[in-house]
Design a protein around this motif. Structure first.
Motif, PDB file in Angstrom:
ATOM      1  N   GLU A 391       4.750 -10.930  -1.707  1.00  0.00           N
ATOM      2  CA  GLU A 391       5.270 -11.346  -0.560  1.00  0.00           C
ATOM      3  C   GLU A 391       6.865 -11.231  -0.595  1.00  0.00           C
ATOM      4  O   GLU A 391       7.480 -10.831   0.196  1.00  0.00           O
ATOM      5  N   THR A 392       7.424 -11.788  -1.840  1.00  0.00           N
ATOM      6  CA  THR A 392       8.705 -12.116  -1.611  1.00  0.00           C
ATOM      7  C   THR A 392       9.535 -10.773  -2.172  1.00  0.00           C
ATOM      8  O   THR A 392      10.615 -10.499  -1.577  1.00  0.00           O
ATOM      9  N   VAL A 393       8.807 -10.074  -3.131  1.00  0.00           N
ATOM     10  CA  VAL A 393       9.262  -8.911  -3.447  1.00  0.00           C
ATOM     11  C   VAL A 393       9.612  -7.696  -2.013  1.00  0.00           C
ATOM     12  O   VAL A 393      10.190  -7.053  -2.046  1.00  0.00           O
ATOM     13  N   ALA A 394       8.426  -7.719  -1.343  1.00  0.00           N
ATOM     14  CA  ALA A 394       8.411  -6.871  -0.096  1.00  0.00           C
ATOM     15  C   ALA A 394       9.484  -7.375   0.840  1.00  0.00           C
ATOM     16  O   ALA A 394      10.023  -6.609   1.581  1.00  0.00           O
ATOM     17  N   LYS A 395       9.750  -8.566   0.945  1.00  0.00           N
ATOM     18  CA  LYS A 395      10.618  -9.213   1.651  1.00  0.00           C
ATOM     19  C   LYS A 395      12.213  -8.659   1.145  1.00  0.00           C
ATOM     20  O   LYS A 395      13.102  -8.229   1.868  1.00  0.00           O
ATOM     21  N   VAL A 396      12.329  -8.829   0.066  1.00  0.00           N
ATOM     22  CA  VAL A 396      13.731  -8.478  -0.703  1.00  0.00           C
ATOM     23  C   VAL A 396      13.874  -6.903  -0.363  1.00  0.00           C
ATOM     24  O   VAL A 396      14.948  -6.587  -0.023  1.00  0.00           O
ATOM     25  N   GLY A 397      12.906  -6.148  -0.502  1.00  0.00           N
ATOM     26  CA  GLY A 397      13.085  -4.834  -0.262  1.00  0.00           C
ATOM     27  C   GLY A 397      13.037  -4.334   1.087  1.00  0.00           C
ATOM     28  O   GLY A 397      13.063  -3.061   1.341  1.00  0.00           O
ATOM     29  N   ARG A 398      12.564  -5.157   1.961  1.00  0.00           N
ATOM     30  CA  ARG A 398      12.540  -4.971   3.580  1.00  0.00           C
ATOM     31  C   ARG A 398      11.259  -3.952   3.575  1.00  0.00           C
ATOM     32  O   ARG A 398      11.435  -3.074   4.417  1.00  0.00           O
ATOM     33  N   TRP A 399      10.079  -4.288   2.910  1.00  0.00           N
ATOM     34  CA  TRP A 399       8.788  -3.413   3.255  1.00  0.00           C
ATOM     35  C   TRP A 399       8.033  -4.180   4.387  1.00  0.00           C
ATOM     36  O   TRP A 399       7.891  -5.409   4.088  1.00  0.00           O
ATOM     37  N   SER A 400       7.207  -3.485   4.758  1.00  0.00           N
ATOM     38  CA  SER A 400       6.173  -4.029   5.605  1.00  0.00           C
ATOM     39  C   SER A 400       5.233  -4.262   4.804  1.00  0.00           C
ATOM     40  O   SER A 400       4.964  -3.591   3.508  1.00  0.00           O
ATOM     41  N   SER A 401       4.100  -4.982   4.901  1.00  0.00           N
ATOM     42  CA  SER A 401       2.992  -5.678   3.986  1.00  0.00           C
ATOM     43  C   SER A 401       2.378  -4.111   3.544  1.00  0.00           C
ATOM     44  O   SER A 401       2.206  -3.796   2.292  1.00  0.00           O
ATOM     45  N   LEU A 402       1.877  -3.406   4.619  1.00  0.00           N
ATOM     46  CA  LEU A 402       1.229  -2.054   4.019  1.00  0.00           C
ATOM     47  C   LEU A 402       2.006  -1.108   3.321  1.00  0.00           C
ATOM     48  O   LEU A 402       1.704  -0.420   2.223  1.00  0.00           O
ATOM     49  N   ALA A 403       3.180  -1.082   3.696  1.00  0.00           N
ATOM     50  CA  ALA A 403       4.157   0.008   3.264  1.00  0.00           C
ATOM     51  C   ALA A 403       4.405  -0.298   1.736  1.00  0.00           C
ATOM     52  O   ALA A 403       4.472   0.619   0.763  1.00  0.00           O
ATOM     53  N   PHE A 404       4.629  -1.693   1.486  1.00  0.00           N
ATOM     54  CA  PHE A 404       4.789  -2.269   0.166  1.00  0.00           C
ATOM     55  C   PHE A 404       3.712  -2.103  -0.869  1.00  0.00           C
ATOM     56  O   PHE A 404       3.993  -1.538  -1.780  1.00  0.00           O
ATOM     57  N   LEU A 405       2.413  -2.215  -0.495  1.00  0.00           N
ATOM     58  CA  LEU A 405       1.329  -1.833  -1.060  1.00  0.00           C
ATOM     59  C   LEU A 405       1.279  -0.548  -1.424  1.00  0.00           C
ATOM     60  O   LEU A 405       0.824  -0.001  -2.697  1.00  0.00           O
ATOM     61  N   ILE A 406       1.492   0.518  -0.432  1.00  0.00           N
ATOM     62  CA  ILE A 406       1.357   1.713  -0.687  1.00  0.00           C
ATOM     63  C   ILE A 406       2.430   2.098  -1.717  1.00  0.00           C
ATOM     64  O   ILE A 406       2.039   2.968  -2.721  1.00  0.00           O
ATOM     65  N   TYR A 407       3.543   1.637  -1.489  1.00  0.00           N
ATOM     66  CA  TYR A 407       4.611   1.904  -2.592  1.00  0.00           C
ATOM     67  C   TYR A 407       4.353   1.658  -3.971  1.00  0.00           C
ATOM     68  O   TYR A 407       4.486   2.381  -4.902  1.00  0.00           O
ATOM     69  N   TRP A 408       3.702   0.341  -4.012  1.00  0.00           N
ATOM     70  CA  TRP A 408       3.523  -0.103  -5.423  1.00  0.00           C
ATOM     71  C   TRP A 408       2.485   0.585  -6.027  1.00  0.00           C
ATOM     72  O   TRP A 408       2.469   1.257  -7.322  1.00  0.00           O
ATOM     73  N   ARG A 409       1.436   1.295  -5.306  1.00  0.00           N
ATOM     74  CA  ARG A 409       0.457   2.057  -6.051  1.00  0.00           C
ATOM     75  C   ARG A 409       0.925   3.379  -6.415  1.00  0.00           C
ATOM     76  O   ARG A 409       0.589   3.937  -7.084  1.00  0.00           O
ATOM     77  N   LYS A 410       2.104   3.907  -5.591  1.00  0.00           N
ATOM     78  CA  LYS A 410       2.626   5.019  -6.225  1.00  0.00           C
ATOM     79  C   LYS A 410       3.253   4.600  -7.351  1.00  0.00           C
ATOM     80  O   LYS A 410       3.705   5.723  -8.324  1.00  0.00           O
ATOM     81  N   LEU A 411       4.073   3.412  -7.603  1.00  0.00           N
ATOM     82  CA  LEU A 411       4.790   3.065  -8.857  1.00  0.00           C
ATOM     83  C   LEU A 411       3.732   2.978 -10.028  1.00  0.00           C
ATOM     84  O   LEU A 411       4.154   2.901 -11.223  1.00  0.00           O
ATOM     85  N   GLU A 412       2.413   2.762  -9.923  1.00  0.00           N
ATOM     86  CA  GLU A 412       1.472   2.827 -10.836  1.00  0.00           C
ATOM     87  C   GLU A 412       1.768   3.956 -11.861  1.00  0.00           C
ATOM     88  O   GLU A 412       1.422   3.677 -13.172  1.00  0.00           O
ATOM     89  N   SER A 413       1.884   5.116 -11.658  1.00  0.00           N
ATOM     90  CA  SER A 413       2.155   6.156 -12.432  1.00  0.00           C
ATOM     91  C   SER A 413       3.397   5.895 -13.066  1.00  0.00           C
ATOM     92  O   SER A 413       3.740   6.766 -14.102  1.00  0.00           O
ATOM     93  N   LEU A 414       4.392   5.146 -12.879  1.00  0.00           N
ATOM     94  CA  LEU A 414       5.710   4.839 -13.608  1.00  0.00           C
ATOM     95  C   LEU A 414       5.349   3.871 -14.573  1.00  0.00           C
ATOM     96  O   LEU A 414       6.317   3.676 -15.331  1.00  0.00           O
ATOM     97  N   LEU A 415       4.349   3.011 -14.325  1.00  0.00           N
ATOM     98  CA  LEU A 415       4.154   1.750 -15.331  1.00  0.00           C
ATOM     99  C   LEU A 415       4.252   2.037 -16.932  1.00  0.00           C
ATOM    100  O   LEU A 415       4.932   1.244 -17.468  1.00  0.00           O
ATOM    101  N   PRO A 416       3.482   2.970 -17.283  1.00  0.00           N
ATOM    102  CA  PRO A 416       3.374   3.182 -18.618  1.00  0.00           C
ATOM    103  C   PRO A 416       4.771   3.228 -19.054  1.00  0.00           C
ATOM    104  O   PRO A 416       5.176   2.609 -20.411  1.00  0.00           O
ATOM    105  N   ALA A 417       5.636   3.944 -18.752  1.00  0.00           N
ATOM    106  CA  ALA A 417       6.921   4.353 -19.346  1.00  0.00           C
ATOM    107  C   ALA A 417       7.756   2.962 -19.330  1.00  0.00           C
ATOM    108  O   ALA A 417       8.660   2.780 -20.225  1.00  0.00           O
ATOM    109  N   MET A 418       7.716   2.190 -18.233  1.00  0.00           N
ATOM    110  CA  MET A 418       8.331   1.165 -18.023  1.00  0.00           C
ATOM    111  C   MET A 418       8.051  -0.231 -18.860  1.00  0.00           C
ATOM    112  O   MET A 418       8.870  -0.868 -19.503  1.00  0.00           O
ATOM    113  N   ILE A 419       6.710  -0.504 -19.112  1.00  0.00           N
ATOM    114  CA  ILE A 419       6.264  -1.628 -19.607  1.00  0.00           C
ATOM    115  C   ILE A 419       5.760  -1.525 -21.185  1.00  0.00           C
ATOM    116  O   ILE A 419       5.438  -2.440 -21.568  1.00  0.00           O
ATOM    117  N   SER A 420       5.679  -0.267 -21.625  1.00  0.00           N
ATOM    118  CA  SER A 420       4.817  -0.067 -22.822  1.00  0.00           C
ATOM    119  C   SER A 420       5.623  -1.171 -23.868  1.00  0.00           C
ATOM    120  O   SER A 420       5.061  -1.429 -24.942  1.00  0.00           O
TER     121      SER A 420
END
Length: 451
Positions: A391-420
């Motif tokens: 909720e806090t990240v969504a507020k910082v980035g000015r996303w609506s709740s639905l838009a933020f969740l969709i955005y995060w699911r798109k980011l799942e493809s980026l996770l391996p390179a970022m967090i390994s």
């Protein structure tokens, strides 16, 4: 003659040049009518041509972007096509305006043109170019191009499909053509169910060109900037401040930079005179708060940005203070991230200058190639990984709740390179659980169609 962009009188030389390129149009209108119905006199109204918004000369068209010469389509920049490319219908519309409201007609046209941002007008101009290329190829008379019939629009879609144009590009061209009709009060038949049907089929036949996933900015990128930039240099200090604010504030880079040195606008870009507040919480956490006058979603309402670092490192507050110390005498009317140049003058932070300086440091280190949009997903991901509530990240980035969740699911493809190298699998599981709780709390369906 009015010049629509400023409603000021152009120079005599400019009037001569433009009158040759954009000939005047004349119409007759009764000046007054006597009580017995006889016309007392006839006044010939001079309809001023639709002039470009600036004096910048357009370049020679690229290969494939040529168009047959026509008095209806002068050679202008792409953003000016929507307004300057006319038709018999639009000319009649202008005559109606000047006959009925002659005093304010130039202002009305100016307001209609400026309703769209320059970048939007440029995108619409691309669709207008392709439409007229199709009409020229098919020998469509000028009088039939506006309003474009349902069958003409269907033919345009078919013409684009035959040239292997991606479906999403065809949709953008149709949107531009719709905008041209709207600007001239012409009826639009593009909403016909048959047009929707063939556009849907075009999307299946010619799928959109998928861009490769753009890598996000990571903590490694920020560390490289901190080590590689000269923090006593006015420009580098401004670059570092923009980088940290864009990252931790989950901002669009265009909200903190300007497109070019000559395109700074105080109504759209944050200035040194805009309110910046620093705060320190009881636990010692520093934060900075800035209002920007324009946001991509918020438009003219602007948006309130918050900059802070959850880990205390790569602190945007410290970077802002350093930027203000080194660039301390910037006029209040200039861009917020303006810096002092080598000759003692001031310059706004241009987006390309910022990215070029960052890449000068990142490229030799073999870090992921970064685009302008890479800061926003990078900051969102880092905040979530640091344990900040969705909720806090969504507020910082000015996303609506639905838009933020969709955005995060798109980011799942980026996770391996970022967090390994930085995060454990247990931490990833915790974040996925928190996002699932976020979905349930906001009554978001489990299956979401991601465009």
């Amino acid at each position: 003659m009015f010049r629509y962009s400023s409603l000021s009188f152009p120079s005599p030389i400019r009037v001569l040049i433009l009158s040759l390129r954009f000939p005047k149009r004349h119409t007759s209108a009764p000046s007054r009518v006597e009580s017995d119905g006889r016309e007392a006199g006839v006044t010939t109204l001079s309809i001023p041509p639709r002039l470009p918004s600036g004096i910048k000369k357009p370049r020679k068209p690229k290969k494939g972007c040529e168009i047959a010469p026509s008095p209806f389509r002068p050679h202008v920049l792409a953003p000016d096509r929507l307004f300057c490319w006319t038709s018999p219908f639009s000319i009649a519309f202008d005559e109606t305006l000047f006959n009925n409201i002659p005093r304010t007609a130039p202002t009305v046209l100016k307001l209609a043109r400026n309703a769209l941002e320059e970048s939007t007008r440029g995108n619409y101009g691309a669709g207008l170019l392709r439409f007229h290329q199709y009409c020229d190829d098919s020998e469509i008379p000028e009088s039939m191009r506006m309003p474009a019939s349902m069958l003409l629009l269907a033919g345009f879609v078919g013409w684009a499909v035959e040239r292997n144009t991606p479906g999403n590009t065809i949709n953008k061209w149709m949107t531009g053509l719709h905008g041209w009709h709207t600007l001239n009060r012409a009826e639009w038949f593009g909403g016909d169910e048959f047009i929707s049907l063939i556009k849907f089929s075009a999307n299946k036949m010619n799928p959109p060109n998928r861009r490769p996933v753009r890598n996000p900015v990571s903590i490694e990128h920020l560390a490289a900037l901190e080590a590689g930039l000269n923090m006593s240099n006015c420009f580098d200090a401004a670059v570092y401040a923009v980088a940290l604010c864009s990252f931790w504030g989950c901002c669009r880079l265009g909200e903190l930079t300007v497109p070019s040195r000559s395109r700074f606008e105080a109504r759209r870009h944050v200035t040194r005179g805009d309110s910046l507040r620093f705060r320190t919480t009881p636990d010692g956490t520093d934060s900075a708060h800035l209002h920007i006058p324009w946001g991509k979603v918020e438009r003219e309402q602007g948006a309130d940005l918050t900059f802070t670092s959850p880990c205390g490192e790569f602190c945007p507050v410290q970077a802002l203070r350093r930027h203000f110390i080194l660039n301390d005498d910037i006029p209040a009317s200039m861009h917020f991230f303006s810096f002092r140049t080598a000759d003692g003058s001031f310059a706004p932070m241009v987006k390309d200058w910022f990215l070029m300086r960052c890449r000068e440091i990142w490229t030799p280190l073999d870090l992921d190639f970064i685009h302008g949009h890479s800061f926003r997903p990078g900051g969102a991901t880092e905040l979530l990984m640091a344990g900040v509530a969705p909720e806090t990240v969504a507020k910082v980035g000015r996303w609506s709740s639905l838009a933020f969740l969709i955005y995060w699911r798109k980011l799942e493809s980026l996770l391996p390179a970022m967090i390994s190298r930085s995060y454990s699998s247990s931490r990833i599981s915790e974040i996925k659980l928190s996002l699932e709780s976020f979905r349930i709390k906001h009554n978001i369906p489990e299956k979401i169609c991601i465009p």
